[in-house]
Design a protein around this motif. Structure first.
Motif, PDB file in Angstrom:
ATOM      1  N   ASP A  16       4.121 -28.690  26.036  1.00  0.00           N
ATOM      2  CA  ASP A  16       3.882 -27.991  24.585  1.00  0.00           C
ATOM      3  C   ASP A  16       5.308 -27.457  24.179  1.00  0.00           C
ATOM      4  OD1 ASP A  16       4.960 -26.996  26.546  1.00  0.00           O
ATOM      5  OD2 ASP A  16       2.497 -24.963  26.599  1.00  0.00           O
ATOM      6  N   ARG A  17       6.588 -28.547  23.965  1.00  0.00           N
ATOM      7  CA  ARG A  17       7.414 -27.480  23.563  1.00  0.00           C
ATOM      8  C   ARG A  17       7.291 -28.278  22.099  1.00  0.00           C
ATOM      9  NH1 ARG A  17      12.272 -28.392  27.487  1.00  0.00           N
ATOM     10  NH2 ARG A  17      10.732 -30.782  27.539  1.00  0.00           N
ATOM     11  N   ASN A  18       8.211 -28.128  21.231  1.00  0.00           N
ATOM     12  CA  ASN A  18       8.401 -28.445  20.228  1.00  0.00           C
ATOM     13  C   ASN A  18       9.849 -28.952  19.953  1.00  0.00           C
ATOM     14  OD1 ASN A  18      10.345 -26.503  20.253  1.00  0.00           O
ATOM     15  ND2 ASN A  18       9.881 -25.326  17.889  1.00  0.00           N
ATOM     16  N   ARG A  65      10.987 -21.772  26.842  1.00  0.00           N
ATOM     17  CA  ARG A  65      10.057 -21.260  25.350  1.00  0.00           C
ATOM     18  C   ARG A  65      10.852 -20.475  24.488  1.00  0.00           C
ATOM     19  NH1 ARG A  65       4.763 -22.643  25.688  1.00  0.00           N
ATOM     20  NH2 ARG A  65       4.123 -23.194  28.235  1.00  0.00           N
ATOM     21  N   ARG A  70       5.506 -15.114  25.949  1.00  0.00           N
ATOM     22  CA  ARG A  70       4.567 -16.259  27.172  1.00  0.00           C
ATOM     23  C   ARG A  70       5.615 -16.328  28.161  1.00  0.00           C
ATOM     24  NH1 ARG A  70       2.190 -21.909  25.002  1.00  0.00           N
ATOM     25  NH2 ARG A  70       2.020 -21.565  26.874  1.00  0.00           N
ATOM     26  N   THR A 163      -8.441 -19.402  21.032  1.00  0.00           N
ATOM     27  CA  THR A 163      -7.958 -20.157  22.056  1.00  0.00           C
ATOM     28  C   THR A 163      -5.900 -20.479  21.341  1.00  0.00           C
ATOM     29  OG1 THR A 163     -10.201 -20.618  22.061  1.00  0.00           O
ATOM     30  CG2 THR A 163      -8.110 -21.396  23.411  1.00  0.00           C
ATOM     31  N   LEU A 164      -5.971 -20.168  22.113  1.00  0.00           N
ATOM     32  CA  LEU A 164      -4.244 -19.811  21.950  1.00  0.00           C
ATOM     33  C   LEU A 164      -3.791 -20.317  23.417  1.00  0.00           C
ATOM     34  CD1 LEU A 164      -2.595 -16.428  22.937  1.00  0.00           C
ATOM     35  CD2 LEU A 164      -3.273 -17.404  20.334  1.00  0.00           C
ATOM     36  N   GLU A 165      -2.642 -21.772  23.154  1.00  0.00           N
ATOM     37  CA  GLU A 165      -1.636 -22.472  23.668  1.00  0.00           C
ATOM     38  C   GLU A 165      -2.019 -22.441  25.403  1.00  0.00           C
ATOM     39  OE1 GLU A 165       1.789 -24.361  22.437  1.00  0.00           O
ATOM     40  OE2 GLU A 165       1.087 -24.084  20.765  1.00  0.00           O
ATOM     41  N   SER A 166      -1.819 -21.283  26.075  1.00  0.00           N
ATOM     42  CA  SER A 166      -2.194 -20.691  27.381  1.00  0.00           C
ATOM     43  C   SER A 166      -3.714 -20.989  27.765  1.00  0.00           C
ATOM     44  CB  SER A 166      -1.620 -19.799  27.164  1.00  0.00           C
ATOM     45  OG  SER A 166      -1.887 -18.767  26.276  1.00  0.00           O
TER      46      SER A 166
END
Length: 284
Positions: A16-18, A65, A70, A163-166
């Motif tokens: 889920d990183r960029n 991150r 987060r 809904t967030l990524e978490s």
């Protein structure tokens, strides 16, 4: 096909990183404070989090991150594993002041002395005179309506969810005025040509109100001021006084060990300095 397979492998490493570094897949490209060329170049790195008390490092964690938001939850869970329980109070800056983090600390019965992004801006004259800010409006909980400075009522229309990524779910409520025609304050309130509509999370406003009351209390202010001499001083000791500005190892596991050794050395030196001061005081 080989190139497609390579990209699929990259996607797995990315998660889920960029971004990630090919020399250290666990690291993420970040903008560093040490930018000598001053061109905003990106370098692979880790976001190091530490929890301190009296400038002793109680717990540490590393995250791939860019932002701190987060990092709070996993850092606190690691603190629980190391210390056996969570601290009664957590002091943190505005980078951690999200609705999700406030909810986590409240559910864990931890007092949150945590600023949010607009905390200092709210004290300015420009903010207080900005009639477009919903924080300067009046909310009627019984009627579930907002009243703007012009006296216009904004009624509830619908509720949406984000809904967030978490996985945390933010519930947003939508309000709209009946008519903004002829309002003398409309140009100062909104750029929209139609009626004013606002989307707000009531939970976020509630958490911010709680944080504001804590931070403006005598005890809360003292704790917030104390934070300036806690983790910030420790980082300065590690980076400036001891010259540790880059990791020597690669990979999350090895870098975590490296930070652990550094934290242990810092605590031993801190304890030795305290013992020396205590002995000097006794001799006097």
């Amino acid at each position: 096909m080989p190139r497609l397979l390579k990209y699929e492998q990259y996607q797995v490493l990315l998660g889920d990183r960029n971004s990630f570094s090919k020399t250290d897949p666990d690291a993420t490209f970040m903008r560093m404070k040490e930018d000598h060329i001053r061109n905003g170049q990106l370098k692979p790195g880790y976001n190091v989090q530490i929890g301190t008390e009296y400038q002793f490092i109680l717990t540490y964690s590393l995250h791939p991150r860019l932002t701190d938001t987060r990092c709070l939850w996993p850092h606190m869970e690691k603190a629980r594993r190391i210390l056996g329980k969570l601290p009664q109070t957590v002091i943190a800056d505005a980078g951690y002041g999200s609705e999700e983090n406030y909810a986590y600390l409240e559910n864990e019965h931890v007092k949150a002395v945590v600023k949010y992004g607009s905390y200092h801006k709210e004290k300015s004259k420009a903010w207080k005179e900005n009639i477009g800010k919903i924080e300067n409006w009046t909310y009627d909980e019984a009627e579930d309506t907002w009243k703007c400075p012009a006296g216009q009522m904004l009624h509830f229309r619908k509720e949406s969810k984000e809904t967030l990524e978490s996985g945390y779910e933010i519930r947003k409520r939508h309000y709209r005025s009946e008519s903004c025609d002829g309002c003398l304050l409309k140009e100062r309130c909104t750029r929209s040509t139609g009626n004013r509509e606002v989307v707000v999370s009531l939970e976020r406003l509630r958490y911010q109100k709680q944080a504001r009351e804590i931070l403006r209390s005598e005890d809360g202010y003292a704790l917030a001021v104390r934070r300036m001499t806690e983790p910030e001083s420790v980082f300065e000791q590690l980076k400036n006084n001891r010259g540790f500005r880059r990791f020597l190892l690669r990979g999350m596991e090895k870098v975590t060990l490296e930070v652990g050794w550094l934290s242990l050395a810092h605590n031993l030196l801190k304890q030795a300095a305290n013992d020396q001061k205590r002995k000097a005081a006794i001799l006097q």
